[in-house]
Design a protein around this motif. Structure first.
Motif, PDB file in Angstrom:
ATOM      1  N   LEU A 410     -40.807   5.722  34.407  1.00  0.00           N
ATOM      2  CA  LEU A 410     -41.784   6.495  33.643  1.00  0.00           C
ATOM      3  C   LEU A 410     -41.256   6.932  32.280  1.00  0.00           C
ATOM      4  O   LEU A 410     -41.997   7.001  31.309  1.00  0.00           O
ATOM      5  N   HIS A 411     -39.958   7.220  32.191  1.00  0.00           N
ATOM      6  CA  HIS A 411     -39.387   7.711  30.931  1.00  0.00           C
ATOM      7  C   HIS A 411     -37.981   7.148  30.764  1.00  0.00           C
ATOM      8  O   HIS A 411     -36.993   7.885  30.690  1.00  0.00           O
ATOM      9  N   LYS A 412     -37.887   5.841  30.677  1.00  0.00           N
ATOM     10  CA  LYS A 412     -36.589   5.182  30.573  1.00  0.00           C
ATOM     11  C   LYS A 412     -36.004   5.359  29.176  1.00  0.00           C
ATOM     12  O   LYS A 412     -36.718   5.574  28.197  1.00  0.00           O
ATOM     13  N   HIS A 413     -34.695   5.226  29.093  1.00  0.00           N
ATOM     14  CA  HIS A 413     -34.026   5.272  27.798  1.00  0.00           C
ATOM     15  C   HIS A 413     -34.423   4.056  26.961  1.00  0.00           C
ATOM     16  O   HIS A 413     -34.648   2.959  27.496  1.00  0.00           O
ATOM     17  N   PRO A 414     -34.490   4.210  25.640  1.00  0.00           N
ATOM     18  CA  PRO A 414     -34.713   3.045  24.779  1.00  0.00           C
ATOM     19  C   PRO A 414     -33.504   2.114  24.835  1.00  0.00           C
ATOM     20  O   PRO A 414     -32.426   2.500  25.302  1.00  0.00           O
ATOM     21  N   PRO A 415     -33.656   0.873  24.349  1.00  0.00           N
ATOM     22  CA  PRO A 415     -32.612  -0.147  24.556  1.00  0.00           C
ATOM     23  C   PRO A 415     -31.211   0.241  24.103  1.00  0.00           C
ATOM     24  O   PRO A 415     -30.236  -0.035  24.802  1.00  0.00           O
ATOM     25  N   THR A 416     -31.083   0.887  22.952  1.00  0.00           N
ATOM     26  CA  THR A 416     -29.738   1.213  22.471  1.00  0.00           C
ATOM     27  C   THR A 416     -29.061   2.240  23.369  1.00  0.00           C
ATOM     28  O   THR A 416     -27.890   2.080  23.758  1.00  0.00           O
ATOM     29  N   GLU A 417     -29.790   3.297  23.733  1.00  0.00           N
ATOM     30  CA  GLU A 417     -29.207   4.326  24.597  1.00  0.00           C
ATOM     31  C   GLU A 417     -28.928   3.785  25.994  1.00  0.00           C
ATOM     32  O   GLU A 417     -27.891   4.069  26.597  1.00  0.00           O
ATOM     33  N   ALA A 418     -29.865   3.006  26.529  1.00  0.00           N
ATOM     34  CA  ALA A 418     -29.629   2.403  27.841  1.00  0.00           C
ATOM     35  C   ALA A 418     -28.447   1.440  27.777  1.00  0.00           C
ATOM     36  O   ALA A 418     -27.615   1.386  28.701  1.00  0.00           O
ATOM     37  N   LEU A 455     -25.157  -4.977  25.931  1.00  0.00           N
ATOM     38  CA  LEU A 455     -24.014  -4.862  25.031  1.00  0.00           C
ATOM     39  C   LEU A 455     -24.414  -5.135  23.589  1.00  0.00           C
ATOM     40  O   LEU A 455     -23.936  -4.478  22.656  1.00  0.00           O
ATOM     41  N   VAL A 456     -25.317  -6.082  23.385  1.00  0.00           N
ATOM     42  CA  VAL A 456     -25.771  -6.395  22.032  1.00  0.00           C
ATOM     43  C   VAL A 456     -26.476  -5.188  21.415  1.00  0.00           C
ATOM     44  O   VAL A 456     -26.272  -4.868  20.231  1.00  0.00           O
ATOM     45  N   PHE A 457     -27.287  -4.497  22.198  1.00  0.00           N
ATOM     46  CA  PHE A 457     -27.959  -3.317  21.659  1.00  0.00           C
ATOM     47  C   PHE A 457     -26.990  -2.147  21.503  1.00  0.00           C
ATOM     48  O   PHE A 457     -27.133  -1.342  20.572  1.00  0.00           O
ATOM     49  N   ALA A 458     -26.036  -2.030  22.401  1.00  0.00           N
ATOM     50  CA  ALA A 458     -25.057  -0.948  22.282  1.00  0.00           C
ATOM     51  C   ALA A 458     -24.142  -1.161  21.086  1.00  0.00           C
ATOM     52  O   ALA A 458     -23.736  -0.199  20.419  1.00  0.00           O
ATOM     53  N   ASP A 459     -23.823  -2.428  20.785  1.00  0.00           N
ATOM     54  CA  ASP A 459     -22.907  -2.732  19.686  1.00  0.00           C
ATOM     55  C   ASP A 459     -23.335  -4.039  19.022  1.00  0.00           C
ATOM     56  O   ASP A 459     -22.810  -5.116  19.331  1.00  0.00           O
ATOM     57  N   PRO A 460     -24.305  -3.985  18.109  1.00  0.00           N
ATOM     58  CA  PRO A 460     -24.810  -5.207  17.471  1.00  0.00           C
ATOM     59  C   PRO A 460     -23.742  -6.002  16.725  1.00  0.00           C
ATOM     60  O   PRO A 460     -23.939  -7.191  16.464  1.00  0.00           O
ATOM     61  N   ALA A 461     -22.626  -5.379  16.387  1.00  0.00           N
ATOM     62  CA  ALA A 461     -21.567  -6.085  15.651  1.00  0.00           C
ATOM     63  C   ALA A 461     -20.623  -6.854  16.562  1.00  0.00           C
ATOM     64  O   ALA A 461     -19.750  -7.567  16.070  1.00  0.00           O
TER      65      ALA A 461
END
Length: 629
Positions: A410-418, A455-461
């Motif tokens: 119902l209220h999941k974290h957005p991709p970067t935070e997740a 991992l890509v969303f957590a660290d795009p670099a």
């Protein structure tokens, strides 16, 4: 430049297994696709006046008679070869199509004195080339009318290639289904920036043409890259059974709202025995929601309107044609095709809801649902454009929404935070990558893509993560029967491997459609550009008088909401006199209020600063926003 890679053993195995399950191919579709061929232009190549290529079918010469490459799904390869046919084709005497000059077809109906143009493609250059080819083989005739079958850009965007301002001034009619302009603006202007960016993924616009890149869209070869415009209709078709006679040609219309487009219509030409099914019945399973984004379509209504078309027209139809792909000739073939297409959408609708009522969610239904053997045996029911997987989710969404009922969702974290949390849960970046590489080596590319995505969303670099994600998406693309799925996967892989440098300024997309919008739609488009955070508690009120159109609109901002009201303004509103062209220039930030006042093209009866401040609150959208990370 990191080059695309070969198919893996797992992908080659998947392609072979799929090939063994395909229907028998008797060559009938290839005969239909070539039937009536009149002529074409060399390589199907179309250029702009300054020498830029907007269309080139020679890029697909690799799809000759050789075997299907391991990097292409064998079913999609067959569809791609069918869509290579290009040129002018006789549908029946008096009815001609140019196919293979864009993703869609343009149809020419010969009237007493001129040509009725149905669906003038996506871009003006391609539409003009098609009209020139028609005239080359059938003689010089003026355009007597234009018909838009529906509100998608590949069926109206090239209209400036077949008509001129002089034609419009002389009273040339443009005919479209009721609601056409509202829906065209909704998709291509209000949501246009996001939808067009996603469409680049869906249609493989930046992919190289080749067996490791773009091969086909399923619906047609590709989208042309020329000048896109919009000329509003002059006549709307509002009800089924409405008849018009244009240039001596009688047309009987069937309105089909909420089907393949929110505003769409089929129509029948009695003197030719020819039925146009617009985009409601084409040679594949269509989308119930497109990957580029759109309103969810009503599969039940879609099926019902095809059934109505059978009742209205099937007994009179000698040839059935559409806005994509090739015709069906003969009353029996047309009726059989319509019945199977009718039942295809009804089956997806009914069976999705059956399983939903058993408690299955959209993703669970997508894994389980399969076509019945009678429909699975047909080539034209396969998922070259839409797929059973995302169409079942569309039906679920239409009835039950995005929420699957599980409160954990119902209220999941957005991709970067997740993503950050999942990476930590996995034991850090290297531990996650190790697990993902093991999944890739096992041929489990869906799982590889899912876990590396965090991992890509957590660290795009993190280039190791980006490159592994790209490798997984690439293999998924190679295996995809759907052209848009393939293009989405491969475009994602391309952008992961080659990150785009950030820009300090927005990079807006094309503005061709905005330039032709009526005043009301222009003002409506401004409402989604007002930056609510910056507007805050500020208020504005203006009384706009358009000296060229004679229209008057109140334009106001309150509660960070931009409103426009025809014919009246708020008490105390500041009077403003301008033209539609000046409003276009302000909307596109090609000029400023101060510059327009200095030029004498805009007059403000009072302090012009407030109007200038309002336009400064308008966002400029960046077309190149990131999707994959």
């Amino acid at each position: 430049m990191i080059e695309p890679k070969d198919a893996t053993d797992a992908t080659r195995k998947a392609q072979a297994e799929l090939a063994a399950q395909l229907p028998a191919d008797d060559g009938a579709d290839f005969a239909l696709a070539h039937r009536g061929f009149v002529g074409t232009i060399p390589d199907g190549r179309i250029m702009t006046a300054d020498g830029r290529t907007v269309w080139d079918m020679s890029l697909y010469d690799f799809q000759g008679d050789g075997p299907c490459p391991d990097t292409v799904n064998p079913s999609l390869w067959r569809q791609a070869r069918l869509n290579r046919e290009h040129g002018l084709f006789e549908v029946t005497p008096g009815v001609y199509q140019v196919r293979g000059f864009d993703i869609s077809n343009v149809t020419f109906i010969e009237g007493d004195t001129g040509l009725i143009v149905v669906d003038p493609l996506t871009s003006a250059e391609c539409a003009a080339a098609a009209l020139k080819l028609m005239r080359q083989h059938r003689g010089e005739r003026p355009v007597s009318a234009v018909i838009y079958t529906h509100s998608h850009v590949d069926h109206y965007g090239g209209v400036r290639g077949v008509i001129s301002d002089a034609d419009l001034a002389a009273g040339l009619e443009i005919i479209a289904p009721e609601g056409f302009l509202k829906e065209a603006v909704s998709e291509n202007v209000l949501a246009g920036n996001a939808m067009t960016r996603r469409a680049m993924f869906m249609y493989g616009s930046i992919l190289p043409r080749g067996p490791r890149g773009h091969v086909d869209c399923g619906l047609g070869k590709a989208v042309s890259l020329g000048s896109v415009g919009l000329v509003p209709p002059t006549r709307s078709i509002c009800k089924t059974g409405e008849r018009l006679t244009i240039d001596g040609v009688e047309i009987e219309f069937q309105v089909t709202p909420g089907t393949e487009a929110p505003a769409e219509m089929n129509f029948f030409f009695p003197q030719f025995g020819a039925l146009c099914m617009a985009e409601n019945c084409t040679c594949h399973l269509h989308n119930l929601v497109t990957l580029r984004g759109a309103q969810v379509r009503d599969a039940k209504a879609w099926s019902w309107y095809v059934d109505e078309a059978i009742d209205l027209f099937a007994d009179k139809t000698q040839v059935l044609f559409a806005s994509h792909h090739w015709p069906r000739w003969g009353k029996g073939a047309a009726r059989g095709f319509l019945k199977q297409q009718r039942d295809l959408y009804k089956y997806v609708h009914d069976q999705t809801l059956r399983l939903a009522n058993h408690g299955l969610t959209g993703p669970e239904i997508a894994e389980q649902l399969a076509l019945p053997p009678t429909l699975a045996a047909e080539w034209h029911t396969r998922g070259y454009y839409g797929t059973l997987s995302h169409n079942t989710k569309a039906v679920y969404q239409r009835y039950l929404g995005w929420f699957d009922g599980n409160p954990a969702n119902l209220h999941k974290h957005p991709p970067t935070e997740a993503g950050r949390r999942y990476v930590e849960l996995a034991g850090g970046p290297e531990a996650l990558l190790a697990k993902a590489r093991a999944a890739f080596d096992a041929g489990d590319y869906r799982w590889t893509a899912e876990i590396v995505n965090h991992l890509v969303f957590a660290d795009p670099a993190n280039m190791d993560a980006r490159l592994l994600q790209a490798d997984a998406l690439e293999q998924l693309g190679y295996q995809s029967e759907s052209g848009p799925w393939r293009d989405f996967y491969l475009t994602g892989a391309l952008e992961l491997r080659h990150p785009r440098a950030p820009s300090p300024f927005p990079r807006p997309g094309a503005a061709g459609q905005v330039r032709n919008l009526p005043v009301e739609q222009l003002l409506d488009s401004l409402s989604v550009r007002l930056n609510g955070d910056k507007a805050g508690a500020r208020t504005f009120a203006f009384d706009l008088a358009f000296t060229d159109t004679g229209e008057r609109y109140g334009l106001s901002v309150e509660n960070a909401v931009l409103r426009h009201t025809p014919g009246k303004a708020e008490p105390g509103a500041i009077p403003v006199r301008l033209t539609r062209e000046v409003l276009v220039a302000l909307a596109l930030k090609e000029t400023t209020v101060a510059a327009a006042v200095d030029a004498g093209t805009l007059a403000v009866d009072g302090d012009a600063q407030g109007l200038g401040e309002l336009f400064e609150l308008m966002d400029v959208f960046d077309f190149w926003f990131e999707i994959i990370c």
